[in-house]
Enzyme design. Structure first.
Site, PDB file in Angstrom:
ATOM      1  N   ASP A 149      18.073 -28.025   8.023  1.00 30.58           N
ATOM      2  CA  ASP A 149      16.756 -27.682   8.587  1.00 30.58           C
ATOM      3  C   ASP A 149      16.530 -26.187   8.805  1.00 30.58           C
ATOM      4  OD1 ASP A 149      14.248 -28.764   9.567  1.00 30.58           O
ATOM      5  OD2 ASP A 149      14.861 -28.072  11.546  1.00 30.58           O
ATOM      6  N   SER A 195       8.108 -29.777   7.229  1.00 32.84           N
ATOM      7  CA  SER A 195       8.672 -30.920   7.948  1.00 32.84           C
ATOM      8  C   SER A 195       8.319 -32.220   7.239  1.00 32.84           C
ATOM      9  CB  SER A 195       8.119 -30.959   9.369  1.00 32.84           C
ATOM     10  OG  SER A 195       8.570 -29.827  10.062  1.00 32.84           O
ATOM     11  N   ARG A 247      13.179 -40.623  14.588  1.00 32.19           N
ATOM     12  CA  ARG A 247      14.265 -39.696  14.227  1.00 32.19           C
ATOM     13  C   ARG A 247      15.644 -40.235  14.563  1.00 32.19           C
ATOM     14  NH1 ARG A 247      12.389 -34.532  12.085  1.00 32.19           N
ATOM     15  NH2 ARG A 247      10.123 -34.705  12.270  1.00 32.19           N
ATOM     16  N   HIS A 286      13.126 -21.881   7.652  1.00 31.39           N
ATOM     17  CA  HIS A 286      13.081 -23.347   7.745  1.00 31.39           C
ATOM     18  C   HIS A 286      13.682 -23.932   6.462  1.00 31.39           C
ATOM     19  CE1 HIS A 286      10.254 -27.045   8.526  1.00 31.39           C
ATOM     20  NE2 HIS A 286      11.440 -27.231   9.035  1.00 31.39           N
ATOM     21  N   LYS A 315      13.409 -25.509  16.936  1.00 30.10           N
ATOM     22  CA  LYS A 315      12.270 -24.795  16.336  1.00 30.10           C
ATOM     23  C   LYS A 315      11.857 -23.591  17.183  1.00 30.10           C
ATOM     24  CE  LYS A 315      11.824 -28.101  13.207  1.00 30.10           C
ATOM     25  NZ  LYS A 315      11.998 -27.964  11.773  1.00 30.10           N
ATOM     26  N   CYS A 336       9.305 -33.273   4.332  1.00 31.27           N
ATOM     27  CA  CYS A 336       9.067 -33.116   2.900  1.00 31.27           C
ATOM     28  C   CYS A 336      10.369 -33.073   2.101  1.00 31.27           C
ATOM     29  CB  CYS A 336       8.239 -31.877   2.628  1.00 31.27           C
ATOM     30  SG  CYS A 336       6.540 -32.072   3.182  1.00 31.27           S
ATOM     31  N   ARG A 360       5.725 -32.838  17.230  1.00 30.04           N
ATOM     32  CA  ARG A 360       5.422 -31.492  17.689  1.00 30.04           C
ATOM     33  C   ARG A 360       3.907 -31.357  17.865  1.00 30.04           C
ATOM     34  NH1 ARG A 360       5.910 -28.426  13.935  1.00 30.04           N
ATOM     35  NH2 ARG A 360       6.889 -29.682  12.331  1.00 30.04           N
ATOM     36  N   THR A 391      16.261 -32.830   4.597  1.00 29.77           N
ATOM     37  CA  THR A 391      17.475 -33.569   4.939  1.00 29.77           C
ATOM     38  C   THR A 391      17.976 -34.349   3.725  1.00 29.77           C
ATOM     39  OG1 THR A 391      16.811 -33.672   7.242  1.00 29.77           O
ATOM     40  CG2 THR A 391      18.466 -35.269   6.537  1.00 29.77           C
ATOM     41  N   PHE A 420      15.094 -37.970  -4.876  1.00 32.38           N
ATOM     42  CA  PHE A 420      16.364 -38.257  -4.186  1.00 32.38           C
ATOM     43  C   PHE A 420      17.561 -37.816  -5.046  1.00 32.38           C
ATOM     44  CE2 PHE A 420      13.088 -41.101  -2.434  1.00 32.38           C
ATOM     45  CZ  PHE A 420      13.156 -40.696  -1.116  1.00 32.38           C
ATOM     46  N   TYR A 430       9.636 -34.556  23.614  1.00 29.25           N
ATOM     47  CA  TYR A 430       9.971 -34.898  22.238  1.00 29.25           C
ATOM     48  C   TYR A 430      10.547 -33.743  21.410  1.00 29.25           C
ATOM     49  CZ  TYR A 430       9.919 -37.172  17.815  1.00 29.25           C
ATOM     50  OH  TYR A 430      10.344 -37.724  16.655  1.00 29.25           O
ATOM     51  N   GLY A 431      11.585 -34.016  20.678  1.00 33.79           N
ATOM     52  CA  GLY A 431      12.131 -33.181  19.598  1.00 33.79           C
ATOM     53  C   GLY A 431      11.834 -31.701  19.691  1.00 33.79           C
ATOM     54  N   GLY A 432      11.144 -31.232  18.680  1.00 32.24           N
ATOM     55  CA  GLY A 432      10.888 -29.798  18.546  1.00 32.24           C
ATOM     56  C   GLY A 432      10.113 -29.202  19.714  1.00 32.24           C
ATOM     57  N   ASN A 470      17.282 -35.593  -7.970  1.00 32.85           N
ATOM     58  CA  ASN A 470      16.930 -34.173  -7.842  1.00 32.85           C
ATOM     59  C   ASN A 470      18.100 -33.280  -8.248  1.00 32.85           C
ATOM     60  OD1 ASN A 470      14.340 -34.834  -7.033  1.00 32.85           O
ATOM     61  ND2 ASN A 470      14.866 -34.830  -4.844  1.00 32.85           N
ATOM     62  N   ASN A 500       7.311 -40.883  12.427  1.00 29.35           N
ATOM     63  CA  ASN A 500       8.086 -39.680  12.763  1.00 29.35           C
ATOM     64  C   ASN A 500       9.289 -40.037  13.638  1.00 29.35           C
ATOM     65  OD1 ASN A 500       8.581 -36.855  12.684  1.00 29.35           O
ATOM     66  ND2 ASN A 500       7.678 -36.612  14.716  1.00 29.35           N
TER      67      ASN A 500
HETATM   68  P1  GDP Z   1      12.674 -33.109   6.138  1.00 28.01           P
HETATM   69  O1  GDP Z   1      11.895 -33.361   7.397  1.00 28.01           O
HETATM   70  O2  GDP Z   1      12.122 -31.944   5.378  1.00 28.01           O
HETATM   71  O3  GDP Z   1      14.133 -33.003   6.394  1.00 28.01           O
HETATM   72  O4  GDP Z   1      12.427 -34.370   5.163  1.00 28.01           O
HETATM   73  P2  GDP Z   1      13.325 -35.658   4.864  1.00 28.01           P
HETATM   74  O5  GDP Z   1      14.452 -35.350   3.951  1.00 28.01           O
HETATM   75  O6  GDP Z   1      13.659 -36.313   6.145  1.00 28.01           O
HETATM   76  O7  GDP Z   1      12.286 -36.548   4.074  1.00 28.01           O
HETATM   77  C1  GDP Z   1      11.009 -36.869   4.604  1.00 28.01           C
HETATM   78  C2  GDP Z   1      10.412 -38.010   3.844  1.00 28.01           C
HETATM   79  O8  GDP Z   1      10.277 -37.666   2.460  1.00 28.01           O
HETATM   80  C3  GDP Z   1      11.263 -39.267   3.897  1.00 28.01           C
HETATM   81  O9  GDP Z   1      10.415 -40.379   4.077  1.00 28.01           O
HETATM   82  C4  GDP Z   1      11.918 -39.307   2.531  1.00 28.01           C
HETATM   83  O10 GDP Z   1      12.175 -40.626   2.129  1.00 28.01           O
HETATM   84  C5  GDP Z   1      10.907 -38.624   1.630  1.00 28.01           C
HETATM   85  N1  GDP Z   1      11.576 -37.941   0.495  1.00 28.01           N
HETATM   86  C6  GDP Z   1      12.607 -37.059   0.576  1.00 28.01           C
HETATM   87  N2  GDP Z   1      13.008 -36.659  -0.651  1.00 28.01           N
HETATM   88  C7  GDP Z   1      12.203 -37.297  -1.536  1.00 28.01           C
HETATM   89  C8  GDP Z   1      12.120 -37.299  -2.968  1.00 28.01           C
HETATM   90  O11 GDP Z   1      12.872 -36.626  -3.678  1.00 28.01           O
HETATM   91  N3  GDP Z   1      11.141 -38.069  -3.524  1.00 28.01           N
HETATM   92  C9  GDP Z   1      10.279 -38.811  -2.763  1.00 28.01           C
HETATM   93  N4  GDP Z   1       9.363 -39.535  -3.371  1.00 28.01           N
HETATM   94  N5  GDP Z   1      10.343 -38.852  -1.411  1.00 28.01           N
HETATM   95  C10 GDP Z   1      11.279 -38.096  -0.805  1.00 28.01           C
HETATM   96  P1  PGA Z   2      10.753 -31.234  11.989  1.00 24.61           P
HETATM   97  O1  PGA Z   2      11.442 -30.837  13.330  1.00 24.61           O
HETATM   98  O2  PGA Z   2       9.474 -31.915  12.334  1.00 24.61           O
HETATM   99  O3  PGA Z   2      10.533 -29.963  11.241  1.00 24.61           O
HETATM  100  O4  PGA Z   2      11.724 -32.115  11.268  1.00 24.61           O
HETATM  101  C1  PGA Z   2      11.588 -31.755  14.332  1.00 24.61           C
HETATM  102  C2  PGA Z   2      10.610 -31.532  15.430  1.00 24.61           C
HETATM  103  O5  PGA Z   2      10.234 -30.379  15.607  1.00 24.61           O
HETATM  104  O6  PGA Z   2      10.239 -32.474  16.137  1.00 24.61           O
HETATM  105 MN    MN Z   3      14.947 -33.013   8.244  1.00 22.25          MN
END
Ligand code: GDP
Ligand code: PGA
Ligand code: MN
Length: 610
Positions: free
Chosen positions: A298, A273, A391, A251, A231, A275, A82, A278, A517, A222-224, A520, A389
């Site tokens: 999301d 994003s 996907r 979000h 978004k 963090c 984005r 997913t 992971f 691209y994506g978003g 949590n 990034n």
């Molecule tokens: P989203 O964009 O918010 O959906 O984030 P994702 O779930 O795709 O995770 C983004 C990145 O953070 C990935 O590289 C994951 O491996 C990492 N990640 C997600 N959950 C955790 C966690 O609980 N601990 C750590 N250390 N990394 C995490």
């Molecule tokens: P995200 O959304 O970056 O919040 O995962 C996808 C995008 O907007 O490309």
């Molecule tokens: Mn995600």
């Protein structure tokens, strides 16, 4: 309207919706496509379009034995995320865009965009994609129509939203309002000119007109930036609709947690994003007796129900997940969904047997790959094989642990809301807010180190209120006031409990303070037990953190001392944090809600006595 229907371009238009026909006609006149195609959303159509994309070199068909009906796309290296610098909220008044958004006078912006879009679809097909965000049978379905000159966008939108004939028929029958969402790659083809695999334009503009509820996106595929239901509509435009109509567009992921007593809890969580949304949404719990199902990863739309409860739905139909870090060890539920196929991967690496790979997918790194830029790659290469990034785009229905409530237009009642970011220091693993308003304060001061999900520097600390910084479609102070006012209409007994989480805190030796992971689930368990009044906590100036023994670490290589370290509130770190929050709040000027100013003042007061 009879007149319009006579025009040759629209002769076969499958709708009589006058507003839609007029808009399609106007866009066609402006952008000058070779042909207009109305997307019906069918399987045959998808096969035809993906075949064409393969022939054009935009998509690579994956080995069907590994990933049936799946494709990889490789973008232009300058079109991988984005573009927040080029994203605009063009409200009538500058004040209404607030300090978090780029703004330009809407008339000036329209003039500029008309210049860019003039002839921008020459030599290409203009696709008209009717779509609905959320349920087609919702009380008030949220329709959109995306016009795009990218077949990759059509194939991706088909995964991410409900599109096609059924939606168009309902728009026509009910003469419904729809969000006009115009997208062009900005790469017209002169007669005889060869196309490239990923057309785009160095000049990118992602523009929202909130009063008109329209979107104009130029230059990126691209994506978003390009899948405008996501978004641009379901967050930026929807946040404005939500402000006007008394609901919230956020979000957030939604998950369903079942306790060993078989009681269900629904939890949503807002993380910036890349963090962890997913991953948390598809959590595979490592503790006995607790089960997780998912409703969304999301975007969450929330409204106050008939009994004053806060109800949540997921308006999307697919996942557009960050690939790196998604693996059989960390996120088996995502891996199983992907393995069913029907997915589009963007900027991942290719294996020699026609599959995909990215960092973190498997423990064993393949001996040879083709990286996302088409180069031969081996484990000694100094660059990652997949773009950080990169996907996967996969239908949500392929998730085995999808909760049946996903399909209910009424949504689910939330018990808890989590706010979280990526912070190496300062922010404990989990903190329970002292009250609802205190929780909104936590959300409003949420902070995170930037990731590859947006163009720009990675690892810079920024405040990201409710993880919505790039997505609030209006003034950020008004947005916080709206949060306070919507919840003012709820039954206070039924409001969810709010928690601040940080999976990314580091220890002195640089490692993660918490395994994250699947583990949590242990944090979720503590949160639920707090709600049920069963778990112990320590009161700190910022809120309640788990007592060392209260977090279930059964089976983990962690002591209570580790837990205490992960939830530590450090006075020195927090003095710096408070100064930084003070600076953040100063940016709101008069627009900051008084209730949040007093939250900060009481926190400072508690901290000074800590
Ligand atoms: P989203 O964009 O918010 O959906 O984030 P994702 O779930 O795709 O995770 C983004 C990145 O953070 C990935 O590289 C994951 O491996 C990492 N990640 C997600 N959950 C955790 C966690 O609980 N601990 C750590 N250390 N990394 C995490
Ligand atoms: P995200 O959304 O970056 O919040 O995962 C996808 C995008 O907007 O490309
Ligand atoms: Mn995600």
């Amino acid at each position: 309207m009879g007149d319009l229907a006579q025009k040759p371009l629209l002769e076969k238009a499958p709708t009589t919706h006058a507003g839609l026909l007029a808009w399609v006609e106007e866009v066609a006149e402006l952008t000058q496509p070779d042909r207009i195609y109305w997307v019906d959303g069918s399987e045959e159509e998808n096969t035809r379009l993906t075949d064409e994309l393969v022939a054009a070199g935009t998509l690579t068909r994956l080995n069907p034995d590994l990933f049936p009906n799946s494709f990889a796309a490789f973008s232009d290296p300058a079109d991988v995320a984005r573009v927040e610098e080029q994203t605009f909220i063009c409200s009538e008044n500058k004040r209404d865009a607030g300090f978090t958004n780029n703004w330009m006078d809407p008339r000036e912006m329209k003039d500029k965009l008309r210049g860019l879009f003039a002839g921008s679809m020459r030599g290409r097909t203009m696709y008209v994609i009717p779509f609905v965000m959320g349920h087609l049978d919702a009380e008030d379905p949220k329709f959109g129509v995306e016009i795009t000159d990218s077949a990759y966008v059509v194939a991706s939108m088909r995964i991410m939203a409900n599109i096609g004939t059924a939606v168009l028929d309902k728009i026509t029958e009910t003469n419904a309002f729809f969000v006009p969402a115009l997208h062009s790659l900005g790469a017209p083809l002169e007669p005889g000119q060869d196309d490239v695999a990923w057309p785009c334009n160095p000049d990118k503009w992602i523009v929202h007109f909130p009063e008109e509820r329209s979107i104009w996106s130029f230059g990126s595929g691209y994506g978003g930036n390009a899948l405008l239901g996501k978004k641009c509509y379901a967050l930026r435009i929807a946040s404005v609709m939500a402000r006007d109509e008394g609901w919230l567009a956020e979000h957030m992921l939604i998950l369903k947690l079942t306790s060993p007593e078989k009681k269900n809890y629904y939890v949503s969580a807002a993380f910036p994003s890349a963090c962890g949304k997913t991953n948390l949404a598809l959590l595979d719990p490592t503790i006995e007796g607790w089960e997780v199902e998912t409703l969304g990863d999301d975007i969450t739309w929330m409204r106050i129900g008939k009994e004053g409860e806060l109800r949540a739905t997921n308006p999307e139909a697919g996942l557009f997940g960050v690939a790196p870090g998604t693996g059989w060890g960390t996120n088996p539920n995502a891996m199983r969904a992907i393995a069913k196929g029907h997915s589009i991967f963007t900027n991942v690496a290719l294996t020699d047997d026609g599959g995909v790979w990215w960092e973190g997918m498997t423990d064993e790194v393949p001996a040879h790959l083709t990286d996302w830029q088409g180069n031969s790659w081996t484990p000694d290469s100094d660059k990652p094989a997949a773009h950080p990034n990169s996907r996967f785009c996969t239908p949500i229905a392929q998730i085995d642990m999808l909760a049946e409530e996903y399909y209910s237009p009424e949504g689910v009642e939330l018990s808890a809301i989590l706010f979280g970011g990526r912070r190496k220091t300062t922010v404990p693993l989990v903190t329970q807010a002292r009250s609802w308003t205190n929780g909104i304060f936590m959300g409003s001061t949420l902070s995170s180190e930037t990731t590859a999900a947006a163009a720009g520097q990675v690892g810079v600390l920024r405040r990201d209120p409710m993880a919505m910084l790039p997505f609030i479609g209006y003034d950020a102070g008004d947005y916080l006031k709206h949060w306070i006012s919507v919840s003012g209409k709820a039954n206070p007994e039924r409001l969810p409990h709010i928690f601040l989480v940080n999976w990314f805190r580091r220890t002195a030796d640089g490692g993660f303070a918490w395994p994250g992971f699947g583990d949590n689930a242990r944090v979720l368990k503590w949160a639920i037990e707090r709600i049920e009044g069963k778990a112990d906590a320590v009161e700190t100036p910022i809120g309640y953190v788990p007592a060392g023994h209260a977090l279930d670490v059964t089976g983990l290589d962690l002591t209570h001392a580790h837990v205490e370290d992960a939830v530590r509130v450090d006075r020195e770190e927090w003095d710096a944090e408070l100064a930084s929050i003070e600076e953040w709040y100063a940016k709101f000027g008069d627009s900051l809600p008084d209730a949040l100013r007093s939250e900060l003042d009481s926190l400072k007061d508690r901290m000074s006595r800590h």
